[in-house]
Design an enzyme around this catalytic site. Sequence first.
Site, PDB file in Angstrom:
ATOM      1  N   LYS A  10       0.824  -1.217   0.000  1.00 45.02           N
ATOM      2  CA  LYS A  10       0.000   0.000   0.000  1.00 45.02           C
ATOM      3  C   LYS A  10       0.863   1.275   0.000  1.00 45.02           C
ATOM      4  CE  LYS A  10      -3.977  -2.178   2.187  1.00 45.02           C
ATOM      5  NZ  LYS A  10      -4.973  -2.069   3.277  1.00 45.02           N
ATOM      6  N   ASN A 113      -2.143   0.198   6.783  1.00 43.96           N
ATOM      7  CA  ASN A 113      -1.628  -1.079   7.307  1.00 43.96           C
ATOM      8  C   ASN A 113      -0.725  -1.825   6.323  1.00 43.96           C
ATOM      9  OD1 ASN A 113      -3.627  -1.861   5.596  1.00 43.96           O
ATOM     10  ND2 ASN A 113      -4.705  -3.179   7.027  1.00 43.96           N
ATOM     11  N   HIS A 116      -2.206  -5.386   1.619  1.00 46.31           N
ATOM     12  CA  HIS A 116      -3.521  -6.036   1.468  1.00 46.31           C
ATOM     13  C   HIS A 116      -3.320  -7.479   1.042  1.00 46.31           C
ATOM     14  CE1 HIS A 116      -7.625  -6.778   0.027  1.00 46.31           C
ATOM     15  NE2 HIS A 116      -7.051  -7.343  -1.018  1.00 46.31           N
ATOM     16  N   GLU A 127      -9.940  -9.846  -7.638  1.00 46.62           N
ATOM     17  CA  GLU A 127      -8.954  -8.792  -7.368  1.00 46.62           C
ATOM     18  C   GLU A 127      -7.763  -8.873  -8.334  1.00 46.62           C
ATOM     19  OE1 GLU A 127      -9.988  -8.404  -2.604  1.00 46.62           O
ATOM     20  OE2 GLU A 127      -7.992  -9.012  -3.226  1.00 46.62           O
TER      21      GLU A 127
END
Length: 143
Positions: A10, A113, A116, A127
Amino acid sequence: MNNRTLAIIKPDAVRDNVAGKIISKIIDAGFKIKAMKMTRLTNDSAGGFYLIHKNRPFYNDLVEYMSSGPCIPIALERENAVSEFRKLIGATDPNEAAEGTIRKLYAKNKAENAIHGSDSDENAAIEIAHFFSRKELLENYNG
Ligand code: CMP
C-alpha cells in the site's frame, strides 16, 4: 483453485521505502510472483476495488489513502495462497498482529496497514483481474 492471491503493497509502505523488504519476506515464505506492477490508483479505481466496503464508515478515507500515492499490486502463487498469505501479513490492526508478520513490522495503524491480501479464493480471482489481464498473467508464467 486455491493457489492464487492478490497482494497490494500500500501507499504508506511504498512511501516508507520498505517495499523491497516486504517483497523479500513474501518470496522467503514460498510465494511465487506471477505478475507485479507499480501504479497509482485513481479514486474511481480504489473505490471500485474496495466496493465491498462501500457502507463502512471508513470507506471514503480508505479510497483517499489508497489513491494517495503509488502502490504495488502483486499476483502471487502458492499452495493455500489466501490463508498462507493472511498468516504472513497478520491481523488488520498491527496491535493485534502476531510478531514477525508484515503488518506487525510495517503497518502504522488499522487504516494505513502496509499491505492487502485477498480474503477468499473467489475474491482473489476478482482482485487479480482488477489489476492484471489474462495476457499479462500468461506472459509472466514461469512454471
Ligand atoms: P485491507 O485488508 O486492505 O481491507 C480493507 C481495508 O480497509 C483494510 O485493509 C484497512 O486498510 C482498512 N480498514 C479496515 N478496517 C478499518 C477501520 N476500522 N478503520 C479504518 N480503516 C480500516
